[in-house]
Design a protein around this motif. Sequence first.
Motif, PDB file in Angstrom:
ATOM      1  N   ALA A 252       0.832  -1.020  -0.052  1.00  0.00           N
ATOM      2  CA  ALA A 252       0.161  -0.125   0.190  1.00  0.00           C
ATOM      3  C   ALA A 252       0.934   1.217  -0.025  1.00  0.00           C
ATOM      4  O   ALA A 252       1.992   1.180   0.358  1.00  0.00           O
ATOM      5  CB  ALA A 252      -0.813   0.191   1.193  1.00  0.00           C
ATOM      6  N   VAL A 253       0.164   2.279  -0.876  1.00  0.00           N
ATOM      7  CA  VAL A 253       1.159   3.619  -0.885  1.00  0.00           C
ATOM      8  C   VAL A 253       0.303   4.745  -0.120  1.00  0.00           C
ATOM      9  O   VAL A 253      -1.066   4.857  -0.525  1.00  0.00           O
ATOM     10  CB  VAL A 253       1.332   3.839  -2.109  1.00  0.00           C
ATOM     11  N   LEU A 254       0.679   5.610   0.626  1.00  0.00           N
ATOM     12  CA  LEU A 254       0.142   6.539   1.331  1.00  0.00           C
ATOM     13  C   LEU A 254       0.788   7.947   0.579  1.00  0.00           C
ATOM     14  O   LEU A 254       1.910   8.326   0.893  1.00  0.00           O
ATOM     15  CB  LEU A 254       0.075   6.670   2.737  1.00  0.00           C
ATOM     16  N   ASP A 255      -0.152   8.515  -0.355  1.00  0.00           N
ATOM     17  CA  ASP A 255       0.521   9.929  -1.100  1.00  0.00           C
ATOM     18  C   ASP A 255       0.124  11.104  -0.127  1.00  0.00           C
ATOM     19  O   ASP A 255      -1.092  11.324   0.302  1.00  0.00           O
ATOM     20  CB  ASP A 255      -0.381  10.174  -2.339  1.00  0.00           C
ATOM     21  N   VAL A 256       1.088  11.750   0.318  1.00  0.00           N
ATOM     22  CA  VAL A 256       1.132  12.787   1.395  1.00  0.00           C
ATOM     23  C   VAL A 256       1.177  14.087   0.494  1.00  0.00           C
ATOM     24  O   VAL A 256       2.166  14.349  -0.060  1.00  0.00           O
ATOM     25  CB  VAL A 256       1.992  12.680   2.369  1.00  0.00           C
ATOM     26  N   HIS A 257       0.164  14.825   0.109  1.00  0.00           N
ATOM     27  CA  HIS A 257       0.297  16.265  -0.382  1.00  0.00           C
ATOM     28  C   HIS A 257       0.437  17.226   0.227  1.00  0.00           C
ATOM     29  O   HIS A 257      -0.234  17.544   1.398  1.00  0.00           O
ATOM     30  CB  HIS A 257      -1.150  16.251  -1.203  1.00  0.00           C
TER      31      HIS A 257
END
Length: 773
Positions: A252-257
């Motif tokens: 899983a990948v968490l995209d932190v904007h």
Amino acid sequence: MPRSCRWPARSRRSLLALLGFSYVVGIDSNAISITTIMGLGLSIDYALLVVSRYREERGNGLPGENAASRTVAAAGRTVCFSALTVAAALSGLLAFKTEMFHAFAIAGISVIVVAGAAALTLVPALLGLAGRWVRVPTKPLPDDGFFSRVARGTQRVAPLVAVGVAALLLLAGTPFLGVKFGGVDASTLPKSAESRQVVEVQEDRFPGGDADPVQVVAEVSRATMADYGDDVVADLPGVDRVEARAVGNGVAVLDVHTEAATGDETDEEVGERVVRDIRDHPADFTSHVTGSAALLVDMKKEIGDRLPIGLGIIALTTFVLLFLMTGSLFIPLKAIVMDVLSLGATFGMLVLVFQEGHLSGLLNFDPPGSLDLFVPILVFAFAFGLSMDYEVFLLSRIKEAYDATGDNRRAVQLGLQRSGRIITSAALLIIVVCAGFVSADLVMIKQMGLAMCVAVAVDATFVRCLLVPATMSLLGQANWWAPRWLFRVHQRLGLHEHPATPTVAGPPARDGEPVAVGASRQLVPTAAGHDVPPQVITGNGEGPVLLFWPALGVPAGYYARFGEALARHGVTVALADLPGQGDSTVDARYADYGYAELVDTDLAAAVAALRERFRGRRLLVGGNSIGGQLAVLYAAKHPGEVDGVVLVAAGTVYFAGFTAVQRRLAVLGYSQFVAAVSAVAGHWPGDRFDFGGRQPARLMRDWARNARSGQYRLGGVDYDQLSSPGSGCLRWPSPSPVTTWLPRRRWTTSAASCAAPGSTAGTTRRTASHPAT
């Protein structure tokens, strides 16, 4: 081969060497550009140095083949030291773990090896083949010119120049205190690049798009990653929103904007801050933070951790090499400090131009608002190497002049005069080459090119022409100081090069053709247990051989023109240095010898060596001041070994030989003061009293004894019985002719008979108004 044709050949060899290294380690594509700069710059530098020295030796009267040999012996040493110092600077890049730095280091070092090898082999070979096309001076190059006048002017106001130039360089470097480092993005590409055009269109048509997100990757489910993002990451400062997604295979990948930057902070700095906060608040599971911002943070940390090691390698290797070259403790330290000042000014300029945008319109680029992270490291390594290259050029000539004269101020003037044109020409050529990279489209290449131009310009002007002469003048004789144990290390491991005596054309031979006066050296042992090479100036024909010894504190090279004048008339002259003077490697502060050792060892060994070399020819001994006294004493002790004595201002220093009472008291008082200081200090620090140079205590006690009593007592032979203090007459044990050459206004000669059965003698009576040394 024309000089313009030598660069393509060396360039091909450099690229071939780079190709060979590519099979061992990956080579960055930008290394080709650096190879081009360094290959062209160093090849030109070394070729200029060799050709210039060749012209100088030809101007001194050496024929082409001998001039080429002398050039390789003298300039070759400088090329070797220069190549080693530049390679040492680049070796600091190997301390980093980044392969790109390794590629640049290997590329640069391979070029240095090829350039140095070509300068030591190819260039001399070309001079041998095409030397007749080289414009040769008809007389020795003058030692007085623009650069010597600059040195003298700087020395007159040395404190002001040193402080002023150092303050100016520090001021120029202050903008670097506010430096910001960034990564590579579309703004660093030229406007014509398709990828940059796409990014600009995207930003124009879809405004409000944020920067590349920071990503957290882990082998967990999407729900677990989403919980971590909502509960922990979303509340961190600078985070705009988070999005979790599954990419398959249980990952899983968490995209932190991140939020848009405000104030003076850039988007990159916001991303870096978020990366550090995420790592400070890790998840309960194993995770990894990645993305462009994380890559930049990791690179900064890796560079920060390894930078002290890299700088330590550069500083240590440079210090060791310069110490082996000069034998000094302060000169290497001073050279490193001055190069750091020069590079600081260069980095300040980079911030002003590329971070703050000054001159961006003239240089045709859009200021990225930060410096490329790799540029300062690469600039430091390559510019530091080139700066040390010029430092070695200058120091080699200063050291050569100092060994010949013993005068620090004069050595600085001569060194700058003899190397100034080479350094200036080499610097201008490097600037021209690097200026081509300033016109490049890539901002990184533009930064490298401009930084190299500024670094070389600052180093060749402010540092070499102003700061070096000023600081060396302020330090004086301390320039050449080293602790006793380091001095011994230099004696054992240092690379010593003895400059040959200048030679001139001899008188016409019988057939009308000019005959060259040659110069050579032969090692003979000294009283202090070291070898010293007399400078043998060969005359024409089978004339007599004169072994000539100098005065205290005067190097043998000082009498070179005197020897050349005699050589023109067929007299072969051997100029031998006293221990601790000129080419001698003895440190007089720690030596223990007096008149007896000089007569019984130095003169005896030199006479034996010359007898062996010039068999069947008349041998004369002589000298100036104390050198003449030693010659007379040797002739008195070994009358059958010499055929005559030649004296130049060599009267006794006995105080009663002076007519004026005030002068007698002055000579007596000063001579005993010298003996007292020598006894207390362990040696005579003549460099501080401007008399005699540094000399062993026992030698000066012998000298003071002669001034007090007019007597000598050497090596078991009672010379007091041979001398008459009142008259200054030295009795000869057997008939020996004595030739005395003396200035008319200071000395007179007379013939007298000393009471020795069956002998005659020439006597010298002192009438000068100052003591002989």
